[in-house]
Each structure stands twice: as structure tokens, then as C-alpha cells.
Design an enzyme around this catalytic site. Structure first.
Site, PDB file in Angstrom:
ATOM      1  CG  ASP A 174      -2.340   0.489   0.887  1.00 29.60           C
ATOM      2  OD1 ASP A 174      -2.452   1.393   0.030  1.00 29.60           O
ATOM      3  OD2 ASP A 174      -3.312   0.012   1.506  1.00 29.60           O
TER       4      ASP A 174
ATOM      5  CD  GLU B  66       0.217   2.389  -7.849  1.00 29.95           C
ATOM      6  OE1 GLU B  66      -0.691   2.950  -8.490  1.00 29.95           O
ATOM      7  OE2 GLU B  66       0.271   1.159  -7.719  1.00 29.95           O
ATOM      8  CD1 TRP B  67      -3.974   3.521  -3.134  1.00 28.17           C
ATOM      9  CD2 TRP B  67      -3.279   5.509  -2.386  1.00 28.17           C
ATOM     10  NE1 TRP B  67      -3.684   3.375  -1.802  1.00 28.17           N
ATOM     11  CE2 TRP B  67      -3.263   4.586  -1.311  1.00 28.17           C
ATOM     12  CE3 TRP B  67      -2.886   6.835  -2.142  1.00 28.17           C
ATOM     13  CZ2 TRP B  67      -2.849   4.941  -0.027  1.00 28.17           C
ATOM     14  CZ3 TRP B  67      -2.494   7.179  -0.860  1.00 28.17           C
ATOM     15  CH2 TRP B  67      -2.475   6.246   0.181  1.00 28.17           C
ATOM     16  N   GLY B  68      -2.639   4.769  -8.298  1.00 29.65           N
ATOM     17  CA  GLY B  68      -2.468   5.484  -9.559  1.00 29.65           C
ATOM     18  C   GLY B  68      -1.518   6.653  -9.487  1.00 29.65           C
ATOM     19  CD  GLN B  69      -1.551   9.715  -5.993  1.00 32.43           C
ATOM     20  OE1 GLN B  69      -0.922  10.689  -6.374  1.00 32.43           O
ATOM     21  NE2 GLN B  69      -2.854   9.760  -5.755  1.00 32.43           N
ATOM     22  CB  ALA B  70       4.300   8.551  -8.827  1.00 31.51           C
TER      23      ALA B  70
ATOM     24  CG  ASP C 253      -9.056   2.354  -1.216  1.00 30.36           C
ATOM     25  OD1 ASP C 253      -8.063   2.063  -1.914  1.00 30.36           O
ATOM     26  OD2 ASP C 253      -9.010   2.443   0.023  1.00 30.36           O
TER      27      ASP C 253
END
EC number: 3.2.1.22
Length: 447
Positions: free
Chosen positions: A155, A225-229, A247
Site C-alpha cells: 500500500d 499506490e492508487w495510480g499516483q506518480a 479505493d
């Protein structure tokens, strides 16, 4: 059977695929999208060994194991919250929840012919405030390997300020003031041409990748990583799957919004790498049966990881039938064709419209195992609507139609939900769909 590999193979773990580096593991681990079950959507932090073994036994007893579901994954809240072992620096399993430790549960799961997953975060604490793995990647990877872990969900919580990215990437989730896939409220965008592989987020996830490939056990690596970076630029060289959004929840607006976002990422899907729109909510909340069908069909067609998130000891027969659909699972696990189904027409909207409420409605994908092309038709509207699949619009059928010239032909069509042979269907197929339902077809040989 458990798969092991030696340290000498670690240097060869990155292999060229689809023109980019992909994380290729021994024994084909991660080549196909994962199938399994996870504690979080059903139980949150209220977990223990009994609940996990109940789920594992149900995966076997309900026939899900025979369909390919194999991972039994423990999510957050499995450890002692107060900290690591002072002498070994290892994370300590909660003895009240897991009296035989995680390794004891792993042994029982392996005895069932299944695999076990664990959870941590690329930060100082997990999302629920438990010890996480940033700075402890090597000892945690070694610990997981010694326990017999086969899968790691990693996570993005508890990130300290010195590991915060210089720039903010646009993840156009609803609630972020996203407009047509953009983030006009982003006050800290990266400059044009910025390489997100150099971001601190990418580095945090690479550190755990390197730790995992250095141990003598093959552990599937699932990035959360929730779509980050701009993870789509580096996720495939770092993990076997990578989250594309925030989420999921058991609500149609959220499922539709995630399907919409993920639909624009299908060019990143192939063997060894899978954009992950989050775990399944089939069987949860107040979703209608139609919404459960559409949710599962879209996730399967996109070749997303299919991780069940409901209590299996109380699942309804209708929900079990959706999760057990053999045709969709065969498409999902195709050993020859790694590419997913893709939108070929948006339907409700003009093509390529970014609309969280109305994702693309017409999808198709080639299959080596179904004897034809998978075609989906979604009704994203709030009332019953008619949807029509026109054969000449389906990309996979155009070659066959072209070879026939002006001759009027049809195709043998099978209903994916019922298995019924719909006969020789010429030109098009129309169906009345209730709100948020999906028609799923296998369009087979010409007739």
C-alpha cells in the site's frame, strides 16, 4: 507446489516485454492476472486465522479453486500495532488473531493447494496505523519468505515528508475536481517531459521489488499506490500489477467511475503486467444483481486481477454464479493472448469521452480459448435501454466480413451468462438491458 529461485536469477528478473521492461518471475508467477480472495472488503480490520481459513476452505468447497482462484490474501491489521520486535526488527503477528503465527496459517492454506498473501505499505505505517515496511524492506521480504508468503499487496500509506514526491500527478478520480480526465485544481504539476521513474514514489516501490527478488521464494508483487506518480510508466517494471485509482466501494457510481478511468489504460495490459482497478465488490453492499454482473464482466474483460472481497461462507448462489462464470474466466486466463478486451464504441457518449457516470459501453476482445470474440454491451443509464452490437463495428470481426465481400453472413453467438447458443445471428444482435446491466456474448465462427 511452491516455486523457489536462487539469488543468481535476481539479476535476470527484468525481461523485455511489449517494448518495455516487465517484472518476469520464475514459474510464470504473475504472467496471468491474479485470481484470489482478500479480507479487506468483507472484514476490514476484523480479521483472524479462523475467518481466513473459513474463506480458504470455501474457495475449495465452492469450486472456486477448480476455476483458478488460488490466493488467500490477508490485508491490513494482522500484526502487533505497538511496533517491531526490538531485537530482530521483524514485524510481529498479532498472537490473539493468529495464535500459530502467519506461518501456521500459511501451512494450512498450502495444505489445501492454495497460496497465501500478506499486506504491508511503502511507508512507516499501514493505512490502519500498523508497522509498515519503508526502511525495512529486506528484513520484511525475508520474513515473508520464511513464513511461506506467495503474494504481497503493498500500500501507499504512512509516507514521511522526506519521501514525498516533488510533483503531484493527476489521478482524475471523482471528488478531485477532475474535468474530462484532467485535474485543473492540481497546483503542483510536473513539468512537461518529467520522468516519473525518478520520483520518490517509484523508488519506494522499487526498494521492495528488489528485496522480494533477492529472497529464495517467488512472491507476486501487487502495487497499491492508487495510480499516483504516473505508475503506468513504471509499474510493469516494478510489480506484477499496479493500482490505477483510489479505493473501490460497493456502489455503482464508484464502480462506473473506476471502469471509466481504467478503460483508457488498456494499452498497458498484457502478459506479466496488469493495471489494477481494485478488488471485487461482488456480493457486497446494495449493488443490484445487474450491477454485480457488469462489475465482474468489465473487470474480467479488462484482465484486471480478480480478487474476491466478500464473505464466502454466506455468499448467495446468484453472486457465486457470477464469480464462477467459466467463459469470462477462460477469457481472463487466456494462455496465448495476453491483451484484454477494449472499448470499440462508447455508446452513450461520443468515442473517447471521459465520463465517470457513463464508461464505454461496447467492448470486444480476441480469445484463443473461446472459439470466438468476447463482446460486451453495457447499459450505463438509470433506466432499461436497448443495446445493439453491429458486427461490422467489432474490430475482431472486420477481417472475416471483409473476406466475404458483399455476401451477407452471420456468426454463431453464445450468451455468456446462460451458456445458451443463440444461433446464427446476422448483421447485429440487440438486447434489452436493465439499468447498469451488461450483455456478454461470444461471437464465434461465421455461418
Amino acid at each position: 507446489m511452491t516455486t523457489f529461485f536462487s539469488l543468481t536469477t535476481a539479476a535476470a528478473v527484468l525481461t523485455l516485454a511489449r517494448g518495455s521492461n516487465a517484472l518476469v518471475r520464475p514459474g510464470n508467477v504473475g504472467k496471468l492476472p491474479a485470481l484470489g480472495w482478500n479480507t479487506w472488503n468483507a472484514f476490514g480490520c476484523d480479521i483472524d486465522a479462523t475467518k481466513i481459513m473459513t474463506a480458504a476452505n470455501e474457495v475449495v468447497n465452492l469450486g472456486l479453486k477448480d476455476l483458478g482462484y488460488e490466493y488467500i490474501n490477508i490485508d491490513d491489521c494482522w500484526s502487533v500495532k505497538s511496533g517491531r520486535d526490538a531485537s530482530t526488527q521483524r514485524i510481529i503477528p498479532d498472537p490473539d488473531k493468529f495464535p500459530d503465527g502467519i506461518s501456521g496459517v500459511a501451512d494450512q492454506i498450502h495444505d489445501l493447494g492454495l497460496k497465501i498473501g500478506i499486506y504491508s505499505s511503502a511507508g512507516l505505517t499501514t493505512c490502519a496505523g500498523y508497522p509498515a515496511s519503508l526502511g525495512y524492506e529486506d528484513i520484511d521480504a525475508q520474513t515473508f519468505a520464511e513464513w511461506g508468503i506467495d503474494y504481497l499487496k503493498y500500500d501507499n500509506c504512512g509516507v514521511p515528508s522526506n519521501w514525498t514526491d516533488t510533483y503531484t500527478y493527476c489521478v482524475p478520480d471523482p471528488g478531485s475536481k477532475a474535468t474530462n480526465g484532467t485535474c485543473p485544481d492540481n497546483k503542483n504539476p510536473a513539468p512537461a517531459g518529467y520522468d516519473w521513474r525518478t520520483s520518490l514514489t517509484a523508488e519506494r516501490y522499487r526498494r521492495m521489488r528488489d528485496a522480494l527478488v533477492s529472497v529464495d521464494r517467488t512472491i507476486l508483487y501487487s502495487l497499491c499506490e492508487w495510480g499516483q506518480a504516473n505508475v503506468n510508466d513504471w509499474g510493469n517494471e516494478t510489480g506484477n500489477s499496479w493500482r490505477t485509482t483510489g479505493d473501490i466501494t460497493p456502489s455503482w457510481p464508484r464502480i462506473a467511475a473506476i471502469a471509466n478511468e481504467n478503460s483508457f489504460l488498456m494499452n498497458h495490459v498484457d502478459f506479466w503486467g496488469y493495471p489494477d482497478p481494485d478488488m471485487l465488490e461482488v456480493g457486497n453492499g446494495n449493488l443490484t444483481l445487474a450491477e454485480n454482473r457488469a462489475h465482474f464482466a468489465l473487470w474480467a474483460a479488462m484482465k484486471s486481477p480478480l480478487i474476491i472481497g466478500t464473505a464466502l461462507d454466506s455468499i448467495s448462489q446468484d453472486h457465486l454464479a457470477i464469480l464462477s462464470n467459466k467463459i469470462l474466466l477462460k477469457f481472463h486466463q487466456d494462455p496465448v493472448i495476453g491483451r484484454p478486451a477494449q472499448p470499440y464504441k462508447w455508446g452513450y457518449n461520443p468515442d473517447w469521452t471521459f465520463d465517470p457516470a457513463h464508461p464505454a459501453e461496447y467492448w470486444s476482445g480476441a480469445s484463443s480459448v473461446l472459439g470466438g470474440t468476447l463482446v460486451l454491451m453495457l447499459n450505463s443509464e438509470d433506466t432499461t435501454q436497448r443495446r445493439t452490437a453491429v458486427w461490422k463495428e467489432v474490430p475482431e470481426l472486420k477481417d472475416v466480413l471483409g473476406r466475404q465481400g458483399k455476401r451477407r453472413i452471420g456468426f454463431r453467438v453464445t450468451d455468456v451468462w446462460t451458456g445458451k447458443d443463440l444461433g446464427c445471428v446476422r448483421d447485429h444482435y440487440s438486447v434489452e438491458l436493465e439499468s447498469h446491466d451488461v450483455a456478454a456474448l461470444v461471437v464465434g465462427r461465421a455461418c
